[in-house]
Enzyme design. Sequence first.
Site, short mmCIF file in Angstrom:
data_model
loop_
_atom_site.label_atom_id
_atom_site.label_comp_id
_atom_site.label_asym_id
_atom_site.label_seq_id
_atom_site.Cartn_x
_atom_site.Cartn_y
_atom_site.Cartn_z
N ASP A 1 0.83 -1.22 0.00
CA ASP A 1 0.00 0.00 0.00
C ASP A 1 0.86 1.26 0.00
O ASP A 1 0.73 2.12 -0.86
CB ASP A 1 -0.88 0.07 1.27
CG ASP A 1 -2.05 -0.90 1.22
OD1 ASP A 1 -2.41 -1.35 0.13
OD2 ASP A 1 -2.59 -1.19 2.31
N ARG B 1 -0.23 4.27 16.43
CA ARG B 1 -0.43 5.35 15.45
C ARG B 1 0.11 6.70 15.90
O ARG B 1 0.76 7.40 15.12
CB ARG B 1 -1.92 5.48 15.07
CG ARG B 1 -2.54 4.28 14.39
CD ARG B 1 -1.61 3.49 13.59
NE ARG B 1 -2.27 2.48 12.76
CZ ARG B 1 -1.61 1.54 12.11
NH1 ARG B 1 -0.29 1.48 12.18
NH2 ARG B 1 -2.24 0.66 11.36
N ASP C 1 -7.83 4.06 11.87
CA ASP C 1 -6.44 4.50 11.81
C ASP C 1 -6.28 5.89 11.20
O ASP C 1 -5.42 6.66 11.60
CB ASP C 1 -5.59 3.47 11.05
CG ASP C 1 -5.34 2.22 11.90
OD1 ASP C 1 -5.30 2.35 13.13
OD2 ASP C 1 -5.17 1.13 11.33
N SER D 1 -5.56 -8.09 6.03
CA SER D 1 -4.93 -6.81 6.33
C SER D 1 -4.36 -6.95 7.72
O SER D 1 -5.08 -7.22 8.68
CB SER D 1 -5.98 -5.69 6.27
OG SER D 1 -5.45 -4.54 6.90
N1 ARG Z 1 -9.56 -2.49 14.32
C1 ARG Z 1 -8.30 -2.31 14.95
C2 ARG Z 1 -8.15 -0.91 15.46
O1 ARG Z 1 -8.90 -0.08 15.06
C3 ARG Z 1 -7.14 -2.74 14.10
C4 ARG Z 1 -6.77 -1.89 12.94
C5 ARG Z 1 -5.63 -2.50 12.25
N2 ARG Z 1 -5.28 -1.83 11.04
C6 ARG Z 1 -5.11 -2.47 9.90
N3 ARG Z 1 -4.76 -1.74 8.90
N4 ARG Z 1 -5.27 -3.74 9.75
O2 ARG Z 1 -7.32 -0.60 16.26
#
Ligand code: ARG
Length: 401
Positions: free
Chosen positions: A13, A95, A124, A175
């Site tokens: 990505d 993050r 995210d 993912s």
């Molecule tokens: N749903 C989880 C969160 O909001 C995991 C996000 C993971 N991100 C990803 N790009 N797979 O913290």
Amino acid sequence: MSTAVVAYSGGLDTSCIVAWLKEDWYGFDEVLAVLVDVGQEFDLEESIARGTAAGADEVLLVDRKDAFAGEQCRRAILTNALYEGKYPLVSALSRPVLAQAVGEIALERGAEAVVHGCTGKGNDQLRFELAFKAQYPGVRVIAPLRDRVWTRDEEIEYAQAKGIPVTQTAGSPYSIDENLFGRAIEAGVLEDPWNAPPDEPYALTSDPGSAGEPLEVVVGFEQGAPVSLDGEDLPLAELIARLNRLAGAYGIGRIDMIENRAVGIKSREVYEAPGAIVLIAAHSALEDVVLTKDEARIKRPLEQRWTELVYEGLWFSPAREAIDAFVDSTQRLVTGEVRLELRPGAAVVTGRRSPSMLYAAELASYGTGETFPHEAAEGFIRISALETELHAARGRAKIQA
Ligand code: ARG
């Protein structure tokens, strides 16, 4: 000259993003790809090669592993942070660290824009953008995967056309996001909430069915923070990594849940966070013997608010800091040890001790020699019961009905 700084993961990505930023539609002269080490598995050479092939002018590696452990992971443990009672905030914690590193470099280099690889459906994007803006007020934020929705196949085709090396994992249906505190797995067959998670995407944990005999571990804490494992003092990053391996072998910390995202979507999420789950269980067991009843009662709802704030991208916020000030004050005496037994699929607390325990055997014991003032209990209950008794004696329950 216009410069963009990308939160770069080394994957497909963000590599496509690097290339795209140089094309007419965005048209940046200079693109810096910032790869931040928060304890994830990555191949540095491969990531640099891919970023360079994609057209990055520089691929910068920033090591924030210890900072991430010492601040975000430590605070999550002090706060027993489990979103919706289950998820130890793995991605939500990393993050702000990634965004801060990117924001710092953007400021230093006088960059015009900061860039992330999140889509428009997830949490995210919120976490990155709020943290970017906290770091660099007024900065232009670009989210190429929100500006245009790419399919996996389109990305692979684009990468191949641009000469960006694509590995097998690029074709994985999942993912995945990963750091020291755990791993988040989404998409593929998991999108049907009836499908059991297959074994294949797990990396930190083994099938609990394949675990050996139970193993006892002792975690030492100082002021709420884990500081030792089986008597050996360890930096937190190392301690978490070791517990990931030990507890991961028992399949501890696998979480399969439906989660409410900030944007209002319910999503199926599978996590593996063996170290985090063990440490939160142990920490909370130590608090049980140290905190006063009211400290614990006030702290629990604040823990939940903290977790929601961090989940929704408000790491850099006065509210989070204010809760932390309360939490810090409660942790001053949370020093001691917790013994756990690692069993297939579960870490069970079997002992806790602290020089500052409020637990007092001489009060709690069912044996002889205890000092509890039994005669005072009668008066205490008489007064506690006054209102209940009056309510009943006056027949008020009947009148209400
Ligand atoms: N749903 C989880 C969160 O909001 C995991 C996000 C993971 N991100 C990803 N790009 N797979 O913290």
